[in-house]
Scaffold this active site. Sequence first.
Site, PDB file in Angstrom:
ATOM      1  CE1 TYR A  19      -6.604  12.529  -1.752  1.00  0.00           C
ATOM      2  CE2 TYR A  19      -5.161  13.493  -3.403  1.00  0.00           C
ATOM      3  CZ  TYR A  19      -6.362  12.904  -3.054  1.00  0.00           C
ATOM      4  OH  TYR A  19      -7.326  12.703  -4.012  1.00  0.00           O
ATOM      5  CG  ASP A  57       2.063   9.164  -0.036  1.00  0.00           C
ATOM      6  OD1 ASP A  57       2.889   9.924  -0.573  1.00  0.00           O
ATOM      7  OD2 ASP A  57       0.846   9.211  -0.290  1.00  0.00           O
ATOM      8  CG  ASP A 106       4.098 -17.786  10.636  1.00  0.00           C
ATOM      9  OD1 ASP A 106       3.058 -17.135  10.413  1.00  0.00           O
ATOM     10  OD2 ASP A 106       4.933 -17.453  11.493  1.00  0.00           O
ATOM     11  CB  ILE A 107       0.751 -17.791   5.248  1.00  0.00           C
ATOM     12  CG1 ILE A 107      -0.602 -18.007   5.952  1.00  0.00           C
ATOM     13  CG2 ILE A 107       1.316 -19.090   4.696  1.00  0.00           C
ATOM     14  CD1 ILE A 107      -1.686 -18.583   5.041  1.00  0.00           C
ATOM     15  CG  HIS A 162      -5.464   7.765  -3.633  1.00  0.00           C
ATOM     16  ND1 HIS A 162      -4.580   8.581  -2.959  1.00  0.00           N
ATOM     17  CD2 HIS A 162      -6.295   8.593  -4.307  1.00  0.00           C
ATOM     18  CE1 HIS A 162      -4.868   9.844  -3.221  1.00  0.00           C
ATOM     19  NE2 HIS A 162      -5.899   9.876  -4.040  1.00  0.00           N
TER      20      HIS A 162
END
Length: 731
Positions: free
Chosen positions: A461, A373, A670-671, A521
């Site tokens: 939806y 989507d 840096d994650i 979903h």
Amino acid sequence: MESRNYIRFLFFFVGIATLLAITWNNLPYAPPDATEDFDCTTYSSWCTSKNRFQSKPLKEPAKSTRQHHDHASDTPHHPLDPLTVKEINRVRTILTSHELFKNSFPYAFHSITLQEPEKSLVLNWKKGDSLLPRKASVVARVKNISYVLAVDLTTEEVTVHETDSSSGYPAMTIEDMTSSTWAPLADEEFNRTILERGVDLKDLACLPISLGWYGEKEENRRLIKVQCYSMKDTANFYMRPIEGLTILLDMDTKEVLEITDKGKNIPIPKAVNTDYRYSAQGLHQRMKLINPISLEQPEGPSFVIEDEHLVKWANWEFHLKPDPRAGAIVSQARVRDPDSGEIRNVMYKGFTSELFVPYMDPTDAWYFKTYMDAGEYGFGLQAMPLDPLNDCPRNAHYMDGVFPAADGTPYVRSNMICIFESYAGDIGWRHAESPITGMGIKEVRPKVTLVVRMAASVANYDYIVDWEFQTDGLIRIKVGLSGILMVKGTAYENMNQISNQAENLFGTLLSENVIGVIHDHFITFYLDMDIDGSDNSFVKVNIKRQETSLGESPRRSYLKAVRNVAKTEKDAQIKLKLYDPAEFHVINPTKKTRVGNPVGYKVVPGGTAASLLDREDPPQKRGAFTNNQIWVTPYNESEQWAGGLFVYQSKGEDTLAVWSDRDRSIENKDIVLWYTLGFHHIPCQEDFPIMPTVSSSFDLKPVNFFESNPILRIPPNVEKDLPVCKATASA
């Protein structure tokens, strides 16, 4: 033969003329030289999600109780502020005079958004500093080729990168969706088929349906499938499918390539009891179960919005902006430490990265319904204006989105996001001493939270996405599912007609001739955690059973926590398991509490449904980011969309799963943390004709981040601070 040719020409002429007339009358923008921005509340017949063939006049839009904001005068104040109307118009002017576009037709702008400055520059920027250079990131199609462009708004320099069509296509524009639903009307066979199925063309509603990817025959052209419904006697046309009828369309040429009708023996379900509107319910059917309820704030809300996008509330502050693909983006979320008074970094950026919705019906008219989507339709583009007093309470603040149409002209998506304080009688903390102690202590604190909400209506939806901030430092991300089921027509009216119990309906018989098809979903969130700085580590804290030694204790076993720091990406690919429990921490190993614990936040899972599809199933290859519930990757500004930059008709070659399998180092780096909320949905009769909202959430919770309970010193409620609202005598 002449008669057939005349009829074909007549259908084609009427279809094209009607398409042009309706499109022109409903355009949400002015001619190319205009600079006016347009409000999608007024122009909803064009701006609405997945516009369908709509031959009946639309009702006048309801008047908004909110004062209209003039976006023509907007100026950016923060490096992350979205592009303004003036800036989008400037990008459009620069590009339409660029050699790539100047003498090229057709072309379309699929997105024009801010190209965010480098993270380090944003982190070092302070209010009062000069604004960092403004650039736009543009995705465009020119003569059926996709391009990614960077436009410097100061120098007018344009950088062009042509993409490989085999990696997929950009998200559809609203114009793509609208024109695709009208195009079949120019086809004589389509019109004849509709009439043969007993539907008058004036009662026809059609939807553009992305078709995924199922082999080489679908490559090298943008394709879309169209399916249709009857609107006769109901607004809820979704419950009246023309089952089995599917049109394959070339989205660029609008040529009908194939018409398949395998549902000629399946009746169109009746309209009775399908309309969900309050005005359509008979007076004797209406229910009033509760008295009106409202949260009163005699001193006004406790939050402020500075410069349109900087939200400050209680001990929190963060940047908030609408986005055409993600919906809402929360950036630079920081919380104030109650002891030091320092404002501390928690998350640099968080947003909805992708939604994967596969339906579990392998038959001809359904197998391809495996939607992405955000990457196919634009999650933010499908956001509808929120309804004051119903979507959001009285004291909510509303934020508009400003997006470009396919020709680059900006329009306004009004009331796209709301911000409000919520109190539902919840408790922040409490303790009452037992009478046996003789101490008579009772201490209770109410829990008030700040909610950032958006709702997207992706055709049938509706998704409600909440970012909820709590004073104890917790962030809760919640997704609600509502709206209307995508249903399948059937010849069955009652389960007693099914003699073969082994027959697979692929769902539940909800009403006469209506099956609600089983589906999933999955909503994947991008969470760039910056716990007291950018360099963080991911720790899996396994909860293990420890056996006691003989004679050690009357106990035979207990639980202990075993901490394992993830070294590389594969160490952080997490499948949640009920009987192998763990906690999942993001810590800053260089920052410690007074007693020596590394400061951190943990993910508290929820909505843990997992994909059960075969890994080699084409939809699952594209949705491989759902193979795990948790992933951790090193920060890379090009890796933000879990399904890849170009998702439409992609093969799954540029997904989160592909990036993570590179197994890069993530320790003290840096994650970015990724979390997927999952729902299995087996429809039931209570979902007909419209679904009560079902919600699930996950939390980002402080773990050794503060020295002690951060809301220890907040006061309790007292009577004099609260208004007393008395019911009227008639109540």
